[in-house]
Design a protein around this motif. Structure first.
Motif, PDB file in Angstrom:
ATOM      1  N   LYS A   3       0.870  -1.165   0.000  1.00  0.00           N
ATOM      2  CA  LYS A   3       0.000   0.000   0.000  1.00  0.00           C
ATOM      3  C   LYS A   3       0.908   1.216   0.000  1.00  0.00           C
ATOM      4  N   ILE A   4       0.671   2.112  -0.941  1.00  0.00           N
ATOM      5  CA  ILE A   4       1.422   3.356  -1.016  1.00  0.00           C
ATOM      6  C   ILE A   4       0.489   4.489  -0.624  1.00  0.00           C
ATOM      7  N   GLU A   5       0.916   5.279   0.347  1.00  0.00           N
ATOM      8  CA  GLU A   5       0.217   6.508   0.719  1.00  0.00           C
ATOM      9  C   GLU A   5       1.156   7.653   0.411  1.00  0.00           C
ATOM     10  N   ALA A   6       0.664   8.639  -0.292  1.00  0.00           N
ATOM     11  CA  ALA A   6       1.457   9.821  -0.586  1.00  0.00           C
ATOM     12  C   ALA A   6       0.671  11.051  -0.167  1.00  0.00           C
ATOM     13  N   ILE A   7       1.310  11.910   0.583  1.00  0.00           N
ATOM     14  CA  ILE A   7       0.730  13.195   0.979  1.00  0.00           C
ATOM     15  C   ILE A   7       1.379  14.239   0.071  1.00  0.00           C
ATOM     16  N   ILE A   8       0.555  14.922  -0.747  1.00  0.00           N
ATOM     17  CA  ILE A   8       1.103  15.862  -1.724  1.00  0.00           C
ATOM     18  C   ILE A   8       0.326  17.179  -1.696  1.00  0.00           C
ATOM     19  N   ARG A   9       0.892  18.181  -2.348  1.00  0.00           N
ATOM     20  CA  ARG A   9       0.215  19.467  -2.513  1.00  0.00           C
ATOM     21  C   ARG A   9      -0.917  19.300  -3.527  1.00  0.00           C
ATOM     22  N   PRO A  10      -2.065  19.912  -3.296  1.00  0.00           N
ATOM     23  CA  PRO A  10      -3.177  19.786  -4.247  1.00  0.00           C
ATOM     24  C   PRO A  10      -2.830  20.274  -5.649  1.00  0.00           C
ATOM     25  N   GLU A  11      -2.017  21.309  -5.747  1.00  0.00           N
ATOM     26  CA  GLU A  11      -1.729  21.882  -7.061  1.00  0.00           C
ATOM     27  C   GLU A  11      -0.855  21.002  -7.944  1.00  0.00           C
ATOM     28  N   VAL A  12      -0.172  20.006  -7.365  1.00  0.00           N
ATOM     29  CA  VAL A  12       0.658  19.117  -8.191  1.00  0.00           C
ATOM     30  C   VAL A  12      -0.094  17.852  -8.595  1.00  0.00           C
ATOM     31  N   PHE A  13      -1.300  17.659  -8.066  1.00  0.00           N
ATOM     32  CA  PHE A  13      -2.036  16.420  -8.349  1.00  0.00           C
ATOM     33  C   PHE A  13      -2.258  16.151  -9.832  1.00  0.00           C
ATOM     34  N   PRO A  14      -2.658  17.133 -10.648  1.00  0.00           N
ATOM     35  CA  PRO A  14      -2.873  16.816 -12.069  1.00  0.00           C
ATOM     36  C   PRO A  14      -1.634  16.217 -12.747  1.00  0.00           C
ATOM     37  N   LYS A  15      -0.473  16.748 -12.437  1.00  0.00           N
ATOM     38  CA  LYS A  15       0.765  16.237 -13.030  1.00  0.00           C
ATOM     39  C   LYS A  15       1.075  14.830 -12.510  1.00  0.00           C
ATOM     40  N   VAL A  16       0.877  14.610 -11.207  1.00  0.00           N
ATOM     41  CA  VAL A  16       1.105  13.281 -10.622  1.00  0.00           C
ATOM     42  C   VAL A  16       0.131  12.282 -11.226  1.00  0.00           C
ATOM     43  N   ARG A  17      -1.124  12.644 -11.342  1.00  0.00           N
ATOM     44  CA  ARG A  17      -2.147  11.744 -11.911  1.00  0.00           C
ATOM     45  C   ARG A  17      -1.795  11.357 -13.339  1.00  0.00           C
ATOM     46  N   GLU A  18      -1.345  12.322 -14.116  1.00  0.00           N
ATOM     47  CA  GLU A  18      -0.941  12.046 -15.495  1.00  0.00           C
ATOM     48  C   GLU A  18       0.246  11.084 -15.532  1.00  0.00           C
ATOM     49  N   ALA A  81       5.691  15.532  -7.968  1.00  0.00           N
ATOM     50  CA  ALA A  81       5.125  16.230  -6.810  1.00  0.00           C
ATOM     51  C   ALA A  81       6.117  17.192  -6.171  1.00  0.00           C
ATOM     52  N   SER A  82       7.347  17.168  -6.609  1.00  0.00           N
ATOM     53  CA  SER A  82       8.362  18.001  -5.972  1.00  0.00           C
ATOM     54  C   SER A  82       8.366  19.421  -6.516  1.00  0.00           C
ATOM     55  N   THR A  83       8.297  20.378  -5.589  1.00  0.00           N
ATOM     56  CA  THR A  83       8.467  21.786  -5.953  1.00  0.00           C
ATOM     57  C   THR A  83       9.798  22.298  -5.434  1.00  0.00           C
ATOM     58  N   GLY A  84      10.452  21.506  -4.584  1.00  0.00           N
ATOM     59  CA  GLY A  84      11.695  21.921  -3.970  1.00  0.00           C
ATOM     60  C   GLY A  84      11.503  22.762  -2.721  1.00  0.00           C
ATOM     61  N   GLU A  85      10.269  22.957  -2.322  1.00  0.00           N
ATOM     62  CA  GLU A  85       9.953  23.775  -1.149  1.00  0.00           C
ATOM     63  C   GLU A  85       9.545  22.884   0.026  1.00  0.00           C
ATOM     64  N   VAL A  86       9.693  23.430   1.230  1.00  0.00           N
ATOM     65  CA  VAL A  86       9.206  22.732   2.423  1.00  0.00           C
ATOM     66  C   VAL A  86       7.705  22.516   2.266  1.00  0.00           C
ATOM     67  N   GLY A  87       7.233  21.329   2.617  1.00  0.00           N
ATOM     68  CA  GLY A  87       5.805  21.046   2.526  1.00  0.00           C
ATOM     69  C   GLY A  87       5.420  20.259   1.294  1.00  0.00           C
ATOM     70  N   ASP A  88       6.405  19.722   0.548  1.00  0.00           N
ATOM     71  CA  ASP A  88       6.090  18.927  -0.639  1.00  0.00           C
ATOM     72  C   ASP A  88       5.389  17.625  -0.297  1.00  0.00           C
ATOM     73  N   GLY A  89       5.603  17.093   0.894  1.00  0.00           N
ATOM     74  CA  GLY A  89       4.858  15.912   1.311  1.00  0.00           C
ATOM     75  C   GLY A  89       5.730  14.737   1.685  1.00  0.00           C
ATOM     76  N   LYS A  90       5.099  13.581   1.768  1.00  0.00           N
ATOM     77  CA  LYS A  90       5.757  12.341   2.179  1.00  0.00           C
ATOM     78  C   LYS A  90       5.162  11.173   1.406  1.00  0.00           C
ATOM     79  N   ILE A  91       5.926  10.077   1.345  1.00  0.00           N
ATOM     80  CA  ILE A  91       5.449   8.811   0.787  1.00  0.00           C
ATOM     81  C   ILE A  91       5.640   7.753   1.866  1.00  0.00           C
ATOM     82  N   PHE A  92       4.610   6.956   2.101  1.00  0.00           N
ATOM     83  CA  PHE A  92       4.670   5.850   3.054  1.00  0.00           C
ATOM     84  C   PHE A  92       4.327   4.565   2.313  1.00  0.00           C
TER      85      PHE A  92
END
Length: 113
Positions: A3-18, A81-92
């Motif tokens: 099971k992969i859980e990823a916490i990401i910024r909402p604005e990067v979701f379209p690119k991640v989904r693609e 999902a990476s913007t290079g800024e603090v708060g990009d998220g985590k993967i579990f």
């Protein structure tokens, strides 16, 4: 299976989904969440009053996949999902003991395809 859980910024979701679609990953669950981490709170203004926003809006992506798909998914998330800024998220990543598709009663990796 994992099971992969990823916490990401909402604005990067379209690119991640693609990126996930290119890897053949069509099934995932998305939850809107709020959280805090190392990024500092932001100041907001509502009706002329300032207030501290302690939590940032995030999306939690969840998917259960065959072991062979784990690294390609991680690669997509890290790239898109990476913007290079603090708060990009985590993967579990968690082990999954069993999966059963209710409709067909298929068991194992075939149940998550």
């Amino acid at each position: 299976m994992k099971k992969i859980e990823a916490i990401i910024r909402p604005e990067v979701f379209p690119k991640v989904r693609e990126g996930l679609a290119v890897e053949g990953i069509d099934g995932l669950s998305i939850t809107e969440i709020a959280g805090c981490g190392r990024q500092e709170g932001r100041t907001g203004i509502f009706r002329g009053n300032t207030y501290e926003m302690e939590f940032s809006s995030k999306l939690k992506l969840e998917m259960v996949v065959d072991n062979a798909k784990v690294q390609p998914i991680i690669d997509v998330i890290l790239r898109d999902a990476s913007t290079g800024e603090v708060g990009d998220g985590k993967i579990f990543i968690y082990p999954v003991e069993q999966a059963i598709r209710i409709r067909t009663k298929e068991v194992g990796a075939i149940a998550v395809e």
